[in-house]
Design an enzyme around this catalytic site. Structure first.
Site, PDB file in Angstrom:
ATOM      1  CG  ASN A  38     -15.116 -25.660 -41.261  1.00 14.17           C
ATOM      2  OD1 ASN A  38     -14.954 -26.245 -42.199  1.00 14.17           O
ATOM      3  ND2 ASN A  38     -14.685 -24.468 -40.589  1.00 14.17           N
ATOM      4  CD1 TRP A  39     -16.060 -31.874 -41.924  1.00 11.62           C
ATOM      5  CD2 TRP A  39     -16.245 -33.009 -43.974  1.00 11.62           C
ATOM      6  NE1 TRP A  39     -17.345 -33.305 -41.406  1.00 11.62           N
ATOM      7  CE2 TRP A  39     -17.255 -34.120 -43.131  1.00 11.62           C
ATOM      8  CE3 TRP A  39     -16.601 -33.487 -45.242  1.00 11.62           C
ATOM      9  CZ2 TRP A  39     -17.188 -35.265 -43.045  1.00 11.62           C
ATOM     10  CZ3 TRP A  39     -17.547 -34.499 -45.773  1.00 11.62           C
ATOM     11  CH2 TRP A  39     -17.752 -35.197 -44.572  1.00 11.62           C
ATOM     12  CE  LYS A  40     -11.667 -25.682 -39.360  1.00  9.55           C
ATOM     13  NZ  LYS A  40     -10.385 -24.672 -38.862  1.00  9.55           N
ATOM     14  CG  HIS A  66     -14.028 -20.316 -40.018  1.00 10.20           C
ATOM     15  ND1 HIS A  66     -12.491 -20.325 -39.792  1.00 10.20           N
ATOM     16  CD2 HIS A  66     -14.069 -21.519 -39.350  1.00 10.20           C
ATOM     17  CE1 HIS A  66     -12.060 -20.645 -39.054  1.00 10.20           C
ATOM     18  NE2 HIS A  66     -13.217 -22.395 -38.681  1.00 10.20           N
ATOM     19  CD  GLU A 121      -8.943 -21.590 -40.951  1.00 12.85           C
ATOM     20  OE1 GLU A 121     -10.025 -22.616 -41.505  1.00 12.85           O
ATOM     21  OE2 GLU A 121      -8.705 -22.255 -39.336  1.00 12.85           O
ATOM     22  CD  GLU A 159     -14.625 -22.212 -34.624  1.00 16.20           C
ATOM     23  OE1 GLU A 159     -14.785 -22.810 -34.722  1.00 16.20           O
ATOM     24  OE2 GLU A 159     -13.897 -20.794 -35.824  1.00 16.20           O
ATOM     25  N   GLY A 214      -6.898 -25.620 -34.045  1.00 17.73           N
ATOM     26  CA  GLY A 214      -5.956 -26.506 -34.921  1.00 17.73           C
ATOM     27  C   GLY A 214      -5.106 -26.687 -33.996  1.00 17.73           C
ATOM     28  CB  SER A 231      -8.117 -27.770 -29.782  1.00 13.97           C
ATOM     29  OG  SER A 231      -7.175 -27.057 -31.117  1.00 13.97           O
ATOM     30  N   GLY A 264     -13.128 -28.897 -35.988  1.00 12.70           N
ATOM     31  CA  GLY A 264     -12.669 -28.750 -36.955  1.00 12.70           C
ATOM     32  C   GLY A 264     -12.463 -30.265 -37.177  1.00 12.70           C
ATOM     33  N   GLY A 265     -10.781 -30.781 -37.061  1.00 11.24           N
ATOM     34  CA  GLY A 265     -10.169 -31.186 -37.125  1.00 11.24           C
ATOM     35  C   GLY A 265     -10.646 -32.865 -36.871  1.00 11.24           C
TER      36      GLY A 265
HETATM   37  P1  13P Z   1     -10.290 -27.089 -35.162  1.00 11.73           P
HETATM   38  O1  13P Z   1     -11.672 -28.150 -34.162  1.00 11.73           O
HETATM   39  O2  13P Z   1      -9.540 -28.145 -35.799  1.00 11.73           O
HETATM   40  O3  13P Z   1      -9.557 -26.416 -33.731  1.00 11.73           O
HETATM   41  O4  13P Z   1     -11.358 -26.324 -35.680  1.00 11.73           O
HETATM   42  C1  13P Z   1     -11.928 -25.500 -35.531  1.00 11.73           C
HETATM   43  C2  13P Z   1     -12.798 -24.693 -36.142  1.00 11.73           C
HETATM   44  O5  13P Z   1     -12.233 -23.630 -37.343  1.00 11.73           O
HETATM   45  C3  13P Z   1     -13.948 -24.701 -36.867  1.00 11.73           C
HETATM   46  O6  13P Z   1     -14.653 -24.057 -37.455  1.00 11.73           O
END
Ligand code: 13P
Length: 249
Positions: free
Chosen positions: A9-11, A97, A99, A169, A175, A209, A230-231
């Site tokens: 997920n590149w956000k 999600h 966010e 999640e 993050g 993470s 994510g990251g």
């Molecule tokens: P991180 O891997 O950066 O913690 O993000 C997880 C995430 O929100 C994937 O959707």
């Protein structure tokens, strides 16, 4: 057996040019990953066309989107429809999600509308659920994630439900570098799987993470079938290492 899915997920990261560069580097690095592993990247909407072109057909890596509207079209400024995603070869869509729940008014009812619309069009929703730190400390983690799961999937037939992907999640792990202990994540994910019979063979992904050096510990848990990353999905070599470590058997 649920299949294995590793999704990035590149956000709000990467332009179209950056997306093309990522894919050119990434594809050779995952060429030998077993075919029964689904690898998904979910770039921002503006980079989907570039990603679709760069992935080539038949694509080893599947394309995901980070959101969708449930209506086929209409006066919804700033929204994107399923037909628009299909045009760019999208077959997975992240829904619910945390966010989007926090910053964009995503609620259980809209998550359910999106899941229904996606399944009706043959796309795979990746439905994200998770508890806040306060909820965890109050001892209501299982109750929260089960309620979110049931609400997201409400009213769907068992046959249809088998086509979803779920993601657990924990919000406090996203993050932060503070990943949930794999044993505990597996326990919560077992509770999620157990809340509806039809989820027996549905992939459930861990997110929060997840990195190349901790993914194997998650994959060793019986109810963990992959990751929503994510990251660690933003750099092609790092993400390829994560995918390989997840799938080395
Ligand atoms: P991180 O891997 O950066 O913690 O993000 C997880 C995430 O929100 C994937 O959707």
């Amino acid at each position: 057996m649920p299949r294995t899915v590793i999704a990035g997920n590149w956000k709000m990261h990467k332009t179209s040019a950056e997306t093309r560069t990522f894919i050119e580097t990434f594809l050779p690095l995952v060429a030998h990953v077993p075919r029964d592993v689904d690898i998904v990247i979910a770039p921002p909407f503006t980079a989907l066309a570039a990603a679709h072109g760069a992935l080539r057909q038949p694509a080893r890596v599947r394309l995901g989107a980070q959101n969708v509207h449930w209506e086929p079209q209409g006066a919804y400024t700033g929204e994107i429809s399923i037909a628009m995603l299909l045009e760019h070869g999208v077959d997975h869509v992240i829904v619910g999600h945390s966010e989007r729940r926090t910053f964009n008014n995503e609620v259980d009812a809209t998550v359910n509308l999106k899941v229904r619309a996606l399944l009706a069009h043959g796309l795979t929703p990746i439905v994200a659920v998770g508890e806040t730190l306060d909820e965890r400390e109050a001892g209501i983690t299982d109750e929260r994630v089960i309620a979110q799961t049931r609400a997201a999937l409400a009213g769907l037939e068992s046959e249809t439900l088998r086509r979803v992907v779920l993601a657990y999640e924990p919000i406090w792990a996203i993050g932060t570098g503070r990943n949930c202990d794999p044993l505990e994540a597996g326990r919560v994910m077992g509770a999620i799987r157990g809340c509806i019979d039809a989820l027996r063979d549905v992939p459930i992904l861990y997110g929060g993470s997840m990195k190349a050096d901790n993914v194997a510990a998650y994959m060793a848990q019986p109810h963990i079938n992959g990751g929503l990353v994510g990251g660690a999905s933003l750099d092609a070599s790092t993400f390829a290492a994560l995918v390989r470590n997840a799938t080395t058997r």
